[in-house]
Design a protein around this motif. Structure first.
Motif, PDB file in Angstrom:
ATOM      1  N   SER A  88       0.830  -1.209   0.000  1.00 55.86           N
ATOM      2  CA  SER A  88       0.000   0.000   0.000  1.00 55.86           C
ATOM      3  C   SER A  88       0.854   1.245   0.000  1.00 55.86           C
ATOM      4  CB  SER A  88      -0.906   0.008   1.228  1.00 55.86           C
ATOM      5  OG  SER A  88      -1.756  -1.090   1.187  1.00 55.86           O
TER       6      SER A  88
ATOM      7  N   ASP B 182      -5.773  -1.695  -4.690  1.00 59.24           N
ATOM      8  CA  ASP B 182      -5.100  -2.198  -3.501  1.00 59.24           C
ATOM      9  C   ASP B 182      -5.985  -3.235  -2.823  1.00 59.24           C
ATOM     10  OD1 ASP B 182      -3.581  -2.706  -1.348  1.00 59.24           O
ATOM     11  OD2 ASP B 182      -3.420  -0.636  -0.646  1.00 59.24           O
ATOM     12  N   GLU B 183      -5.590  -4.474  -2.938  1.00 61.36           N
ATOM     13  CA  GLU B 183      -6.319  -5.601  -2.347  1.00 61.36           C
ATOM     14  C   GLU B 183      -7.817  -5.513  -2.602  1.00 61.36           C
ATOM     15  OE1 GLU B 183      -5.168  -6.983   1.413  1.00 61.36           O
ATOM     16  OE2 GLU B 183      -3.140  -6.198   1.247  1.00 61.36           O
TER      17      GLU B 183
ATOM     18  N   GLN C 263      -7.202   0.401  -0.462  1.00 62.09           N
ATOM     19  CA  GLN C 263      -7.547  -0.777   0.334  1.00 62.09           C
ATOM     20  C   GLN C 263      -8.712  -0.441   1.259  1.00 62.09           C
ATOM     21  OE1 GLN C 263      -4.169  -2.148   2.458  1.00 62.09           O
ATOM     22  NE2 GLN C 263      -5.170  -4.006   3.178  1.00 62.09           N
TER      23      GLN C 263
HETATM   24 MG    MG Z   1      -2.088  -2.534   2.222  1.00 66.42          MG
END
Ligand code: MG
Ligand code: ATP
Ligand code: ATP
Ligand code: MG
Lengths: 304, 508, 372, 342
Positions: B44, B165-166, B86
């Motif tokens: 991140s 992000d994820e 995220q």
């Molecule tokens: Mg992260």
């Protein structure tokens, strides 16, 4: 009891509250609590007397707005830029406004507590409304500022709900980090919100001095700045709501003036109405209040 | 072929940790490039640098061949870089439409030209056949939809480089599939996509190239079709962890912690806990693995008493604890190592010694009359500091000043020093460096030797596999499989974690 | 290295108020110049007048007394991260209850009556602080707004009680002329707080008769010390601070934040209830419509300048007491309006909060560098 | 723009040479201070007049907003070698009593307040006014001028002092026209009530809407709101304390019928004069219609307005002075008074 005359009085009482409360909506929607509104009204009421006395009503308004904006600017610098506690800053500004106005009044008018007489705008009649029988009393020879205040409600509602500025203003008040990631200048928006509130509070002060009494008298705001915050909350942080709340509070005040000797409830209790109502709202007894999510929180990116 | 993004020697430090350590990275235009790594690997952070949220301490960034300083999110948007974070960057009280256009509004004078905005968005929605109610308030839509909003937000700004992000951490499998379809379509449109995850199957499924981060370093970039999951896993975790070896056998005693059919409502109708049952005996480490957001957090909160709104029964040493206060539960012998040490574990502005008696400050041993016995508390702290070799200048230092690892050690020392029977450890090594990590592991194993029951919740597969005596895979608020670590390979477990054939294997 | 960096922090923390005062003084000097007076002469006169005379010094103590209580009350709120802006209302109610017990009970020995009166004051304060904290804990009402509202309710309520209910009807007019105060009856002698003249006499210091310094001053000091130990060294104080800094972590550690808030705010209110008593029991001996207001807000300022340190509070309350006394001096001797001092005070507050914030942020950065 | 006077006094202080010792006279205002358009200003006028006439050294001070420091300021002046010190307003009653005791050689003047049991030997002179007598006359004037037969009163802070204005006024009105309808309102119950022109104006408008066409106020600075309302609605206004025609705006002047003069300025001046001539006397000094301590204003602006009723007013004044009419000073006396009218 509910005579047109009573309503007219309520309206007059409501206007300074309304103007300041609309300002409060802008600053709070931007996420900045502004306890200093009372002080901004005070400097407004004083500077209006200076401007109006030497150069006439328009300059009076101008000075009032600038004075309010100046105090608001200080509030922005301390709270937005330096992120100090917003309440503390507001409290300090109120003390400053009180002292500075007395002092300047002494320097400019030679007396700490009152200005010389000043004259305001020519009262006007609202075209159509003043012909309607019942509303006649409400809308014949009233101050232009009253009308301005009323017009400001829909305008502000439009600005806040429908303009780019309004959207971004609300965004920084709800979630500054998100706004920031979208390239919105959080600081600029918050400065704008606070300064608008300062200007409007200034105008409210000017209204008291120029339109209502034709003279600045120390302490004439009588805590209306705080009532305005209450109105803003009671109006659920919306211009329209604020209008209703202000009218309601103005009505309460007009009523308290009519609760003379004979009335059953002592007028001190009628004076409490706005505050009790506000508590009730906050408590959710009347209706649930929904403050902006990030209201009162300083923002700096690293903690995001 | 043109390179969309080139990172040279990017370094980013945070107090107590180097989040990115001289990272080099090339991403081709039009590819889907995955970045994998364990929690705290620095994924991140790296992407936030690309999005202009953080400034790198060192290193250079090239976008489409041109050297750039991404000084602000604005700059990133100018460079057509858009990031889906995220943790979503959305405003709950705004409508979907408002969320999408915010900051890039089409104007008509001062007003927002809602009509044009709406049309533009509709086009995008049709193009990627997303369906979204533009007028719904965000607080009322599902996570999956919220994520679509985030993606549309980025596209609406005409981004050519998308960073996700994820994105799958919060999605149900079928949602994941949908997402992948969309990503592929975006790729065809010529967009460059950076896809962050620590889930190997996903990555192999969707990515063209894969870069692996480990503890802030880029350990290599491989092409998806030239690498196996095992190899990836190895790259991610690093060489097999040593301490596996000195994990001596410990004899199990009777059950110390038991959960029976725990059900807890979540938001959006579906249960966050869906009938979890498990038992942990003394001298045993029970590891729970799973994709984030499958009920791990809720499970921990239920056991420690932070949430009482569940059905079912939790027993500590045979005594039911439902309805007991957190304090009572702790007194009954539960130690808790929370997953977010800053928010849940420590009072940052307070001193080290004060933090190391947090929660036990009313215990008689720390009292002298009506006062806290500072002397005793200090002795106690100094003792911990020695025993856990915590690196500090003074126990009167504010704990803020400590590195993540040492902060974690303070929590550990505090929680373990109270002779607990049950130890509840949530993500105990998140964001720690290897040294601290090993230390935490050894502590947990030691407690196991001492015959305590340890419930270890971790997103770090390797960690769980190397420590646990039994492993439970949690999916959708259920333990979908339970087994001894040596019985299963990484990919089997991954399969369970993704919820495919649940209740398979010798399930609980 | 670590060591001297801690001293650095300490130095910085002390520097903050000093810098702020200097800046404020500079700006005020400009203001004084604006009315063509000489700032140096003004400040010199303030100091000379305040510190070269026994009565001035005693009066500074007297002025400081209510501020010590109100700042302590504020600081207790701050410790747990709450903003008790309602001191104002709390001390009005407290003062009134004290007055009520003071004039309605007669013939009690002072040893019983005085404690009763003081207790009444504290009860009044607690009563008025209970409402906002109850609303916060039960209904999530923000304490700042609710306390502001309650301040106004308190004003009106008190005015009603004094003017319409408990007004002293037995004040005599001469030839039916002149006028009488709108006030409560005078309090019984047994309810009044003794002056400190006797005490100082023991040390050969003869305080002038017109000094009203009374035993609430030492009480305030003791209370400050008490609160210092309470906050730093008792489990309750520990919880106050823990909850103040991080309610969630405290909760997970087994502390119930709501309970802490409740206890803490009631304590704050009880202390607030004492704010008006030095004036009521040591000077006016009755409560009238113009009973001094604004101690609550001054208390916030005092607490801020002291950064909530009880001993700092004593010092900065003295500072305010000095400013008040000094302003009387320059008004009488130099004809400089007292408002210059009001301005000075508010500027001081603003600079203090800003500078303190800057310095604290800087210190944090220092510490992080240390760590990294 | 108008500039402040203070520099003048200041110069005097600096130029002052030790040998020729001037007489020093100090004056402490009540809250509101100079600019209250009421008895503070009036007191200041008296002080100024004496200053010019006798070449005194004078100082006027204002207590802080809470007024806690009234006593301190009195004392500071006493210590600073002032020979005669005035406290303006009944709030000073207790304080002057205390300070006077500490400084037996200093003389004190207390306006509107009465320190109990003192005699001519005392160093305190309580300057009291029969406001009800003056109010009686303007009340009569109001009744004589009212076309609707409705007259109103607006008081500042509800207190026995202001009630004396009220009932004197009402009595005067009823006396000339027993059928007249009267309205009374008070701005508030605290000192704030003397600085709230907004409310005063609203009250005035209320009374005007109810048909009142003459309004009298005793509300200090709040009164400007009433004057404003009266002028805007073209009804009569009656000022108080000092001659408010002189300070009013040009729009307001034509509608100010007169002002009930409470010659605080005279009382201050007289007291100073007596002191200089060594005739200062302690005790109670009452100013009434007889010695023109109270009265009604006649000036260039209103002399034509009231010329028609002046004879009647003079006649009433005569009756009051020679005791034929006993003007009520509070509610009970007023009700008694009404009975005598029937
Ligand atoms: Mg992260
Ligand atoms: N009688 C009333 N008293 C107090 N508040 C009111 C009253 N009527 C409406 N409101 C408030 O006004 C707010 C706005 O009014 P309305 O719902 O008519 O338009 P709106 O779109 O909500 O206004 P805005 O755009 O300013 O939010 C409402 O949220 C409600 O809180
Ligand atoms: N703002 C911050 N301040 C201090 N430390 C931070 C900050 N952001 C990240 N870190 C630390 O930097 C390291 C890398 O964090 P990062 O979020 O990049 O890891 P990640 O790979 O994204 O982990 P995850 O898979 O959990 O998202 C972690 O140790 C984290 O604790
Ligand atoms: Mg709306």
């Amino acid at each position: 009891m509910l005579t047109a005359e009573l309503l007219a009085s309520s309206l007059r009482m409501a206007v300074p509250i309304l103007l300041t409360a609309i300002g409060a909506v802008y600053t709070e929607r931007a996420g900045v609590v502004n306890i200093g509104l009372e002080g901004m009204m005070i400097v407004g009421s004083f500077w209006a007397s200076v401007g109006a006395y030497f150069y006439g009503p328009f300059v009076g308004i101008l000075f009032a707005m600038l004075a309010g904006a100046f105090l608001a600017l200080i509030h922005s610098v301390t709270t937005v830029t330096f992120g100090v506690n917003q309440v503390v800053s507001g409290v300090a500004l109120n003390i400053l406004a009180y002292g500075a106005s007395r002092f300047l009044s002494l320097v400019i008018f030679g007396k700490a507590t009152t200005s010389h007489h000043v004259s305001g705008f020519k009262p006007i009649d609202v075209p159509i409304l003043s012909d309607i029988p019942f509303l006649k009393l409400l809308f014949t020879d009233i101050s232009p500022i009253v009308i301005t205040a009323l017009i400001l409600v829909p305008i502000s509602k439009y600005i806040i709900d429908n303009t780019v500025f309004g959207l971004r203003l609300r965004a920084v008040g709800e979630n500054p980090l998100a706004a920031d990631t979208l390239g919105i200048n959080v600081f600029a928006m918050r400065y704008a919100g606070v300064i608008i509130s300062g200007m409007l509070a200034g105008i409210a002060g000017a209204y008291l001095t120029m339109e209502h009494t034709g003279m600045y008298v120390e302490g004439m705001t009588q805590g209306k700045g705080y009532i305005a915050m209450a109105a803003m909350i009671f109006g659920n942080w919306t211009p329209t709501g604020t209008l209703w709340a202000s009218l309601l509070f103005g009505f309460a005040e007009a009523l308290s003036l009519r609760a003379g000797e004979g009335s059953i409830i002592p007028y001190q209790f009628i004076k409490m109405i706005p505050y009790l109502l506000t508590l009730a709202v906050l408590t959710g007894i009347v209706k649930k209040a929904t403050p902006p999510a990030a209201s009162g929180e300083a923002y700096n990116r690293s903690n995001g | 072929m043109e390179e969309a993004v080139v990172l040279k020697n990017i370094t980013k430090r945070f107090p107590g940790i180097v989040a990115n350590d001289r990272i080099n990275l090339q991403i081709q235009k039009g590819e889907i490039h995955a970045i994998v790594g364990e929690n705290g690997a620095g994924k991140s952070t790296l992407m936030k640098i690309l999005a202009g949220l953080y400034q790198p301490d060192e290193g250079e960034i090239y976008i489409f061949g041109k050297k750039e300083r991404i000084s602000s999110p604005n700059k990133a948007i100018e460079l057509k870089i858009g990031m889906v974070h995220q943790h979503f960057m959305l405003i709950d009280r705004f409508t979907v439409l408002e969320n999408i256009i915010l900051g890039a509004e089409k104007k008509k004078g001062v007003a927002i030209d809602k009509k044009t905005c709406r049309q533009t968005i509709k086009k995008l929605l049709d193009l990627y056949n997303f369906n979204l109610d533009l007028d719904a308030k965000l607080e009322n839509i599902s996570v999956g939809h919220a994520q679509r909003v985030e993606i549309i937000k980025v596209l609406y700004r005409g981004a050519d480089i998308l960073v996700l992000d994820e994105p799958t951490a919060v999605l149900a499998p079928q949602e994941v599939d949908e997402l992948f379809v969309n990503l592929r379509r975006l790729k065809e449109e010529g967009k460059t996509i950076i896809f962050i995850s620590h889930k190997l199957d996903e990555v192999l499924n969707i990515a063209d190239n894969i870069t692996v981060l480990r503890r802030g370093k880029a350990v290599g970039t491989v092409s998806a079709d030239s690498v196996t999951k095992e190899e990836l896993a190895k790259m991610m975790v690093g060489k097999p962890v040593l301490m596996k070896l000195d994990k001596a056998a410990a004899e199990k005693s009777d059950v110390k912690l038991s959960l029976h059919n725990i059900v807890m409502k979540g938001n959006g109708g579906k249960n966050s806990l869906n009938g979890v049952s498990l038992e942990v005996c003394g001298g045993e480490i029970y590891g729970i693995v799973g994709v984030e957001g499958n009920g791990q957090k809720e499970l921990a909160e239920a056991i420690i008493g932070l949430r009482q709104d569940y059905q079912g029964e939790i027993k500590v040493c045979g005594k039911p604890i439902h309805g007991l206060s957190i304090k009572q539960i702790r007194d009954s012998g539960v130690a808790f190592i929370p997953e977010d040490r800053h928010r849940q574990g420590l009072v940052l502005p307070m001193k080290v010694w004060e933090n190391s008696i947090l929660g036990f400050h009313r215990k008689d041993k720390f009292k002298k009359g009506m006062f806290i016995d500072i002397k005793k508390a200090e002795e106690f702290t100094l003792n911990n500091v020695k025993e856990f070799s915590i690196m500090i200048s003074s126990i009167h230092q504010e704990i803020e000043g400590l590195s993540g690892g040492n902060q974690q050690k303070v929590i550990l020392s505090r929680e373990l020093s109270q002779e607990p029977e049950v130890i509840l450890a949530a993500q105990p090594t998140r964001g720690l460096d290897i040294g601290a990590m090993e230390f935490v592991h050894r502590q947990l194993l030691q407690k196991r030797q001492e015959g305590k029951a340890v419930l270890l919740i971790s997103a770090d597969l390797e960690e769980v596999l190397s420590l646990a005596d039994r492993v439970g895979v949690i999916f959708d608020g259920e333990i979908v499989a339970e087994f001894a670590p040596e019985e299963k390979t990484l990919e089997d477990i991954g399969v369970y974690m993704l919820g495919a054939h649940r209740k398979a294997g010798e399930s609980a | 290295m670590k060591k001297d960096y801690n001293y650095k922090i300490l130095a910085l923390k002390i520097a903050a108020p000093v810098i702020a005062m200097i800046l404020a003084a500079l700006i005020s000097s400009l203001i004084i110049l604006a009315i063509d007076k000489n700032p140096l002469q003004v400040f010199y006169t303030m100091f000379k007048f305040s510190f070269s005379r026994l009565d001035s010094i005693a009066i500074i103590f007297f002025n400081a007394t209510p501020l010590i209580f109100s700042a302590l009350a504020v600081s207790i709120g701050f410790k747990m991260g709450l903003f008790n802006i309602g001191i104002e209302g709390q001390y009005l109610i407290g003062t009134f209850l004290a007055a009520l017990v003071g004039f309605s009970l007669k013939g009690l020995p002072a040893i019983i009556h005085l404690p009763l009166v003081i207790a009444a004051g504290m009860v009044g304060g607690m009563l008025w602080s209970f409402i906002p904290i109850f609303l916060k804990v039960k209904r999530g009402v923000h304490e700042v707004i609710s306390t502001i509202m309650l301040n106004y309710v308190a004003y009106s309520l008190i005015h009603y009680l004094i003017a319409d209910v408990f007004r002293d009807k037995h004040q005599s007019l001469i030839e039916g002329l002149g006028s009488v105060l709108v006030r409560t009856p005078k309090l019984a002698e047994s309810a009044l707080i003794p002056k400190m003249h006797g005490f100082f006499a023991l040390f050969g210091v003869e305080l002038p008769k017109h000094v009203y310094l009374n035993w609430f001053f030492p009480i305030g000091i003791l209370l400050a010390i008490g609160i210092y130990y309470l906050v730093l060294y008792t489990p309750f104080g520990y919880e106050l601070r823990a909850v103040g800094h991080n309610p969630e972590a405290s909760k997970i550690a087994g502390i119930k934040p709501d309970i802490v808030y409740l206890k803490g705010f009631l304590l704050s209110g009880a202390v607030a209830g004492l704010v008006g008593l030095s004036d009521l029991l040591g000077y006016f001996k009755y409560m009238d419509m113009d009973f001094p207001q604004g101690y609550g807000f001054d208390g916030i300022a005092v607490a801020l300048i002291a950064q909530n340190n009880p001993f700092g509070i004593i010092a900065s309350a003295m500072l305010f007491g000095f400013l008040k006394r000094g302003s009387e001096g320059i008004q009488a001797l130099l004809k400089v309006p007292m408002d210059t001092i009001v301005i000075l005070q508010s500027l001081m507050i603003i600079f203090i909060v800003v500078i303190t914030k800057i310095i604290n942020d800087y210190v944090k950065r220092l510490e992080k560098k240390e760590a990294a | 723009g108008q500039k402040a006077e203070p520099p003048k006094e200041e110069k005097e202080q600096q130029e002052q040479k030790p040998e020729e010792k001037k007489i020093k006279v100090g004056l402490v205002y009540d809250i509101g201070g100079r600019g209250d358009l009421s008895f503070n200003d009036s007191a200041y006028a008296g002080l100024k007049r004496a200053e010019q006439e006798f070449g005194l050294e004078v100082t006027d001070l204002e207590p802080s907003s809470g007024g806690e420091d009234r006593e301190q300021l009195l004392r500071l002046l006493a210590e600073d070698g002032y020979d005669l010190i005035f406290g303006v307003g009944f709030m000073f009653t207790d304080h002057i009593a205390k300070v006077a005791e500490e400084f037996p050689d200093v003389k004190f003047g207390l306006i509107d307040g009465a320190v109990e049991d003192i005699d001519s030997s005392s160093n305190i002179s309580c300057l009291l006014f029969k406001e009800h007598e003056g109010s009686f006359l303007v009340g009569a004037a109001a009744a004589l001028k009212s076309k609707n037969g409705k007259v109103g009163f607006i008081g500042g802070m509800k207190s026995p002092l202001i009630e004396r204005f009220e009932y004197g006024y009402l009595a005067g009105a009823k006396y000339v026209n027993p059928a007249i309808e009267t309205f009374s309102d008070y701005v508030g119950t605290t000192g704030e009530a003397f600085k709230d022109p907004v409310k005063a104006k609203e009250l005035a408008l209320k009374q005007i809407k109810a048909g009142t066409d003459v309004i009298y106020h005793a509300s200090g600075a709040s009164g400007v709101g009433m004057l404003e309302a009266a002028a805007a609605n073209k009804v009569w206004a009656i000022g108080v304390d000092s001659d408010q025609s002189l300070t009013a705006t040009d729009e307001q002047k034509p509608y100010i019928l007169t002002s009930m003069l409470k010659r605080v300025d005279n009382s201050v001046y007289e007291t100073i004069k007596d002191f200089i001539e060594g005739r200062f006397e302690g005790g109670y000094r009452v100013f009434g219609l007889d010695d023109d301590g109270v009265g009604y204003a006649v000036n260039d602006f209103n002399k034509d307005l009231i010329s028609d009723i002046q004879p009647k007013l003079e006649e009433l004044k005569e009756k009051v002075v020679n005791g034929e009419i006993k003007v009520p000073a509070d509610k009970n006396e007023y009700e008694e008074f009404l009975k005598t009218l029937k």
